[in-house]
Design a protein around this motif. Structure first.
Motif, PDB file in Angstrom:
ATOM      1  N   GLY A   1      57.775   6.921   3.566  1.00  0.00           N
ATOM      2  CA  GLY A   1      57.713   7.485   2.225  1.00  0.00           C
ATOM      3  C   GLY A   1      57.590   8.994   2.243  1.00  0.00           C
ATOM      4  N   GLY A   2      57.395   9.574   3.422  1.00  0.00           N
ATOM      5  CA  GLY A   2      57.330  11.031   3.546  1.00  0.00           C
ATOM      6  C   GLY A   2      58.699  11.660   3.343  1.00  0.00           C
ATOM      7  N   LYS A   3      58.701  12.941   3.000  1.00  0.00           N
ATOM      8  CA  LYS A   3      59.935  13.643   2.660  1.00  0.00           C
ATOM      9  C   LYS A   3      60.224  14.765   3.654  1.00  0.00           C
ATOM     10  CE  LYS A   3      60.007  11.423  -1.382  1.00  0.00           C
ATOM     11  NZ  LYS A   3      61.040  10.472  -1.798  1.00  0.00           N
ATOM     12  N   VAL A   4      61.497  14.973   3.886  1.00  0.00           N
ATOM     13  CA  VAL A   4      61.965  16.095   4.704  1.00  0.00           C
ATOM     14  C   VAL A   4      63.101  16.784   3.963  1.00  0.00           C
ATOM     15  CG1 VAL A   4      63.162  16.736   6.849  1.00  0.00           C
ATOM     16  CG2 VAL A   4      61.319  15.073   6.911  1.00  0.00           C
ATOM     17  N   GLN A   5      63.107  18.093   3.994  1.00  0.00           N
ATOM     18  CA  GLN A   5      64.281  18.853   3.587  1.00  0.00           C
ATOM     19  C   GLN A   5      64.663  19.766   4.733  1.00  0.00           C
ATOM     20  OE1 GLN A   5      64.738  21.033  -0.033  1.00  0.00           O
ATOM     21  NE2 GLN A   5      64.156  19.321  -1.334  1.00  0.00           N
ATOM     22  N   LEU A   6      65.945  19.856   4.959  1.00  0.00           N
ATOM     23  CA  LEU A   6      66.449  20.756   5.973  1.00  0.00           C
ATOM     24  C   LEU A   6      67.488  21.650   5.339  1.00  0.00           C
ATOM     25  CD1 LEU A   6      67.421  19.918   9.598  1.00  0.00           C
ATOM     26  CD2 LEU A   6      68.858  21.354   8.179  1.00  0.00           C
ATOM     27  N   ALA A   7      67.374  22.940   5.585  1.00  0.00           N
ATOM     28  CA  ALA A   7      68.317  23.902   5.028  1.00  0.00           C
ATOM     29  C   ALA A   7      68.878  24.770   6.139  1.00  0.00           C
ATOM     30  CB  ALA A   7      67.633  24.776   3.972  1.00  0.00           C
TER      31      ALA A   7
ATOM     32  N   ILE B   1      65.728  25.931   8.236  1.00  0.00           N
ATOM     33  CA  ILE B   1      64.432  25.646   7.620  1.00  0.00           C
ATOM     34  C   ILE B   1      64.212  24.136   7.594  1.00  0.00           C
ATOM     35  CG2 ILE B   1      62.945  26.011   5.602  1.00  0.00           C
ATOM     36  CD1 ILE B   1      63.978  28.654   6.540  1.00  0.00           C
ATOM     37  N   VAL B   2      63.050  23.690   8.045  1.00  0.00           N
ATOM     38  CA  VAL B   2      62.694  22.275   7.957  1.00  0.00           C
ATOM     39  C   VAL B   2      61.376  22.147   7.212  1.00  0.00           C
ATOM     40  CG1 VAL B   2      62.136  20.163   9.184  1.00  0.00           C
ATOM     41  CG2 VAL B   2      63.860  21.718  10.109  1.00  0.00           C
ATOM     42  N   TYR B   3      61.431  21.445   6.098  1.00  0.00           N
ATOM     43  CA  TYR B   3      60.253  21.119   5.289  1.00  0.00           C
ATOM     44  C   TYR B   3      59.913  19.671   5.565  1.00  0.00           C
ATOM     45  CZ  TYR B   3      58.062  19.328   0.952  1.00  0.00           C
ATOM     46  OH  TYR B   3      57.265  18.675   0.038  1.00  0.00           O
ATOM     47  N   SER B   4      58.666  19.376   5.896  1.00  0.00           N
ATOM     48  CA  SER B   4      58.242  18.016   6.188  1.00  0.00           C
ATOM     49  C   SER B   4      56.909  17.762   5.501  1.00  0.00           C
ATOM     50  CB  SER B   4      58.107  17.828   7.700  1.00  0.00           C
ATOM     51  OG  SER B   4      57.798  16.501   8.025  1.00  0.00           O
ATOM     52  N   ALA B   5      56.835  16.716   4.688  1.00  0.00           N
ATOM     53  CA  ALA B   5      55.623  16.465   3.904  1.00  0.00           C
ATOM     54  C   ALA B   5      55.298  14.982   3.885  1.00  0.00           C
ATOM     55  CB  ALA B   5      55.792  16.980   2.481  1.00  0.00           C
ATOM     56  N   ALA B   6      54.076  14.663   4.276  1.00  0.00           N
ATOM     57  CA  ALA B   6      53.589  13.290   4.206  1.00  0.00           C
ATOM     58  C   ALA B   6      53.484  12.851   2.745  1.00  0.00           C
ATOM     59  CB  ALA B   6      52.222  13.204   4.896  1.00  0.00           C
ATOM     60  N   PRO B   7      53.419  11.536   2.491  1.00  0.00           N
ATOM     61  CA  PRO B   7      53.414  11.056   1.102  1.00  0.00           C
ATOM     62  C   PRO B   7      52.326  11.671   0.228  1.00  0.00           C
ATOM     63  CG  PRO B   7      53.790   9.228   2.594  1.00  0.00           C
ATOM     64  CD  PRO B   7      53.469  10.420   3.457  1.00  0.00           C
ATOM     65  N   GLU B   8      51.157  11.988   0.813  1.00  0.00           N
ATOM     66  CA  GLU B   8      50.060  12.521   0.002  1.00  0.00           C
ATOM     67  C   GLU B   8      50.141  14.031  -0.212  1.00  0.00           C
ATOM     68  OE1 GLU B   8      48.408  12.337   4.267  1.00  0.00           O
ATOM     69  OE2 GLU B   8      49.853  11.283   2.997  1.00  0.00           O
ATOM     70  N   SER B   9      51.081  14.680   0.436  1.00  0.00           N
ATOM     71  CA  SER B   9      51.170  16.140   0.324  1.00  0.00           C
ATOM     72  C   SER B   9      51.668  16.570  -1.048  1.00  0.00           C
ATOM     73  CB  SER B   9      52.109  16.700   1.396  1.00  0.00           C
ATOM     74  OG  SER B   9      52.260  18.096   1.244  1.00  0.00           O
ATOM     75  N   GLN B  10      51.120  17.685  -1.535  1.00  0.00           N
ATOM     76  CA  GLN B  10      51.560  18.268  -2.801  1.00  0.00           C
ATOM     77  C   GLN B  10      52.384  19.530  -2.575  1.00  0.00           C
ATOM     78  OE1 GLN B  10      50.924  16.707  -5.831  1.00  0.00           O
ATOM     79  NE2 GLN B  10      50.224  15.123  -4.407  1.00  0.00           N
ATOM     80  N   LEU B  11      52.760  19.794  -1.321  1.00  0.00           N
ATOM     81  CA  LEU B  11      53.540  20.998  -1.015  1.00  0.00           C
ATOM     82  C   LEU B  11      54.904  20.925  -1.690  1.00  0.00           C
ATOM     83  CD1 LEU B  11      53.729  23.669   0.561  1.00  0.00           C
ATOM     84  CD2 LEU B  11      54.659  22.362   2.488  1.00  0.00           C
ATOM     85  N   SER B  12      55.197  21.914  -2.519  1.00  0.00           N
ATOM     86  CA  SER B  12      56.443  21.931  -3.288  1.00  0.00           C
ATOM     87  C   SER B  12      57.641  22.224  -2.397  1.00  0.00           C
ATOM     88  CB  SER B  12      56.359  22.989  -4.391  1.00  0.00           C
ATOM     89  OG  SER B  12      57.621  23.172  -5.012  1.00  0.00           O
ATOM     90  N   THR B  13      58.757  21.542  -2.672  1.00  0.00           N
ATOM     91  CA  THR B  13      59.990  21.838  -1.938  1.00  0.00           C
ATOM     92  C   THR B  13      60.545  23.208  -2.302  1.00  0.00           C
ATOM     93  OG1 THR B  13      61.271  20.671  -3.636  1.00  0.00           O
ATOM     94  CG2 THR B  13      60.623  19.406  -1.676  1.00  0.00           C
TER      95      THR B  13
END
Length: 236
Positions: A190-196, A207-219
């Motif tokens: 359920g965690g999210k990743v964005q790669l740019a 750029i690699v953004y990686s956030a666990a399900p509980e994270s509130q870090l904005s994309t």
């Protein structure tokens, strides 16, 4: 070129992944802008290691949500693969990406931590040739067969689904992809990743953004970090 692993500390998880989603070369058509980038454009010259490092966002340039993280990523697994195999292109790690890897002359990266398991990694890679547009063309084309795909490496097997992601045009070519882990490490499902990826002449910003399900870090930090790094390159 592919990110090896983004370390997700809030959940004590290592998220295996790379990139995918929308190819946004300037007009959002998924294919990328035309032609080869001009290698002598501002910020597009071949860099030394020191110059590449100086393009990384400093602590004074960070969004409020991020802090500099000195923890190093695990080294890339050279035997990692994806199924279908064409999905390596989604990660900029197909034939075009691996050919470009042979032209690397400088490479540097930095991790930045957010809240509750959010991590952003920024890498600047400089080559002895201009970053080819085919790298982004192949990534865009691969998405038609990679709505879901499996990634296999020494850490195990994970399954991912592509999600929509957007990034404004910058540099010569721009690519962004969103992913959700469907199966694998139970703490990151359920965690999210964005790669740019942004190319500028001989240089590629990754750029690699990686956030666990509980994270509130904005994309939104993906765009901010990409823009800051490109601006830093253009200042060299």
């Amino acid at each position: 070129m592919v990110f090896a692993r983004a370390v997700v500390r809030g959940s004590a998880v290592v998220a295996a992944l790379a990139l995918t989603s929308a190819c946004l070369p300037g007009d959002g058509d998924g294919g990328g802008g035309g032609g080869e980038p001009e290698s002598t454009a501002k910020g597009g010259q071949q860099l030394t290691e020191e110059q590449a490092t100086s393009a990384l966002p400093t602590k004074e340039q960070l969004p409020a949500e991020l802090t500099v993280d000195e923890t190093e990523d695990s080294p890339r697994d050279p035997e990692s693969t994806s199924y279908p195999a064409t999905c390596r292109d989604v990660e900029l790690d197909g034939e075009e990406g691996r050919t470009l890897d042979t032209h690397v002359r400088a490479k540097t990266s930095q991790n930045y931590s957010g809240d509750f398991g959010g991590v952003v990694s920024v890498t600047v890679v400089s080559h002895d040739t201009a970053v080819p547009g085919e790298l982004f063309d192949a990534a865009g084309a691969a998405q038609s067969t990679c709505a879901e795909f499996t990634k296999i490496d020494k850490q195990g097997t994970t399954k991912w689904a592509i999600e929509p992601a957007t990034l404004p045009p910058m540099g010569d070519r721009t690519y962004v992809v969103g992913l959700e882990m469907l199966s694998g490490d139970k703490m990151f499902v359920g965690g999210k990743v964005q790669l740019a990826g942004v190319s500028l002449g001989h240089n590629l910003v990754y750029i690699v953004y990686s956030a666990a399900p509980e994270s509130q870090l904005s994309t939104q930090v993906v765009e901010e970090m990409a823009r800051t790094t490109v601006d830093n390159l253009e200042e060299l």
